[in-house]
Design a protein around this motif. Sequence first.
Motif, PDB file in Angstrom:
ATOM      1  N   ILE A  38       0.690  -1.143  -0.234  1.00 39.99           N
ATOM      2  CA  ILE A  38      -0.023   0.303   0.501  1.00 39.99           C
ATOM      3  C   ILE A  38       0.841   1.310   0.036  1.00 39.99           C
ATOM      4  N   LEU A  39       2.063   1.022   0.453  1.00 40.05           N
ATOM      5  CA  LEU A  39       2.954   2.376   0.785  1.00 40.05           C
ATOM      6  C   LEU A  39       3.690   2.618  -1.036  1.00 40.05           C
ATOM      7  N   LYS A  40       3.617   1.975  -1.628  1.00 39.46           N
ATOM      8  CA  LYS A  40       3.737   2.183  -3.009  1.00 39.46           C
ATOM      9  C   LYS A  40       2.308   2.433  -4.369  1.00 39.46           C
ATOM     10  N   LYS A  41       1.561   2.367  -3.970  1.00 40.93           N
ATOM     11  CA  LYS A  41       0.511   2.871  -4.065  1.00 40.93           C
ATOM     12  C   LYS A  41      -0.078   3.703  -4.898  1.00 40.93           C
ATOM     13  N   ASN A  42      -0.906   4.118  -5.533  1.00 42.87           N
ATOM     14  CA  ASN A  42      -1.239   5.470  -6.168  1.00 42.87           C
ATOM     15  C   ASN A  42      -2.095   6.521  -5.103  1.00 42.87           C
ATOM     16  N   MET A  43      -1.359   7.332  -5.067  1.00 41.70           N
ATOM     17  CA  MET A  43      -1.973   8.514  -4.115  1.00 41.70           C
ATOM     18  C   MET A  43      -3.244   8.266  -4.094  1.00 41.70           C
ATOM     19  N   THR A  44      -4.601   7.887  -5.108  1.00 42.11           N
ATOM     20  CA  THR A  44      -5.892   7.945  -5.032  1.00 42.11           C
ATOM     21  C   THR A  44      -6.053   6.406  -3.559  1.00 42.11           C
ATOM     22  N   LEU A  45      -5.407   5.376  -4.275  1.00 38.44           N
ATOM     23  CA  LEU A  45      -5.692   4.274  -2.801  1.00 38.44           C
ATOM     24  C   LEU A  45      -5.212   4.608  -1.798  1.00 38.44           C
ATOM     25  N   GLN A  46      -4.025   5.294  -1.268  1.00 37.11           N
ATOM     26  CA  GLN A  46      -3.112   5.272  -0.362  1.00 37.11           C
ATOM     27  C   GLN A  46      -4.093   6.279   0.694  1.00 37.11           C
ATOM     28  N   GLY A  77       5.735  18.605 -10.187  1.00 38.27           N
ATOM     29  CA  GLY A  77       4.825  18.363 -11.604  1.00 38.27           C
ATOM     30  C   GLY A  77       3.598  19.934 -11.302  1.00 38.27           C
ATOM     31  N   GLU A  78       3.031  20.224 -11.788  1.00 33.39           N
ATOM     32  CA  GLU A  78       1.684  20.951 -11.881  1.00 33.39           C
ATOM     33  C   GLU A  78       0.710  19.839 -11.877  1.00 33.39           C
ATOM     34  N   THR A  79       0.392  18.912 -12.873  1.00 36.14           N
ATOM     35  CA  THR A  79      -0.191  17.570 -12.737  1.00 36.14           C
ATOM     36  C   THR A  79      -0.515  16.508 -11.526  1.00 36.14           C
ATOM     37  N   THR A  80       0.613  17.103 -11.356  1.00 35.82           N
ATOM     38  CA  THR A  80       0.942  16.056  -9.339  1.00 35.82           C
ATOM     39  C   THR A  80       0.248  16.861  -8.382  1.00 35.82           C
ATOM     40  N   GLN A  81       0.503  18.234  -8.286  1.00 39.21           N
ATOM     41  CA  GLN A  81      -0.066  19.402  -7.839  1.00 39.21           C
ATOM     42  C   GLN A  81      -1.697  19.578  -7.964  1.00 39.21           C
ATOM     43  N   ASP A  82      -2.514  19.894  -8.555  1.00 42.88           N
ATOM     44  CA  ASP A  82      -3.925  19.885  -9.315  1.00 42.88           C
ATOM     45  C   ASP A  82      -4.559  18.073  -8.603  1.00 42.88           C
ATOM     46  N   GLU A  83      -3.866  17.532  -8.495  1.00 46.12           N
ATOM     47  CA  GLU A  83      -4.279  15.680  -8.163  1.00 46.12           C
ATOM     48  C   GLU A  83      -4.317  16.164  -6.712  1.00 46.12           C
ATOM     49  N   ILE A  84      -3.241  16.568  -6.263  1.00 46.17           N
ATOM     50  CA  ILE A  84      -3.594  16.517  -4.787  1.00 46.17           C
ATOM     51  C   ILE A  84      -4.750  17.530  -3.930  1.00 46.17           C
ATOM     52  N   VAL A  85      -4.645  18.383  -4.725  1.00 50.99           N
ATOM     53  CA  VAL A  85      -5.587  19.562  -4.262  1.00 50.99           C
ATOM     54  C   VAL A  85      -7.107  18.908  -4.823  1.00 50.99           C
ATOM     55  N   LEU A  87      -7.425  15.536  -4.744  1.00 45.62           N
ATOM     56  CA  LEU A  87      -8.213  15.044  -3.209  1.00 45.62           C
ATOM     57  C   LEU A  87      -7.824  15.472  -2.264  1.00 45.62           C
ATOM     58  N   LEU A  88      -7.278  16.169  -1.699  1.00 44.28           N
ATOM     59  CA  LEU A  88      -7.780  17.193  -0.839  1.00 44.28           C
ATOM     60  C   LEU A  88      -8.878  18.083  -0.397  1.00 44.28           C
TER      61      LEU A  88
END
Length: 130
Positions: A38-46, A77-85, A87-88
Motif C-alpha cells: 500500500i505504501l507504494k500504490k497510487n495517491m488515491t488508493l493510499q 509537477g503541476e499535474t501532481t499538484q493538481d491531483e493532490i488538491v 484529493l484533499l
Amino acid sequence: MRNDPKSLFSTVAYQLAIALPATFGRTIEEKIKGDPSILKKNMTLQLEKLIIEPIQLLDSATSPPVIVIDGLDECQGETTQDEIVRLLGSLSQHGNRPVKVTPFSRWLSCLSSWREIVLVALWPFLNVIL
C-alpha cells in the motif's frame, strides 16, 4: 521523502498514527500488515486506505483530525499538484467523519485556471490559503 508526492498520504497517515496511537495507529498498522505494498500504490488508493477508512472507524467521541499540509508547491509537477488538491478536497465528502484540511503553499501556477473552482467549490470544505 521530501518533494515526493507518492509519500504524502503515507506520511500524513504516519503522523495521525502517532497522534492517535490507540485508535488510528492500530488501524494503520493492520492495514500495512495486511498489504505492505500500500505504501507504494497510487495517491488515491493510499488516501482511501490509510486516511479515509481509518478515520471513518474512529469512535464518535474522537473528533476528526485537522490535517495541515505545508509546501504543496514543492511537489514535483503541476499535474501532481493538481491531483493532490483534488484529493484533499475529496476528504470532506467521505462518510460521516469529514476531515478539515488546510494546505499551505506559495501560489501554484497550476491553480491559476482553477482559482474560481477552488474558491467556490472547495471553500466550504477546505480552509485554503492561496
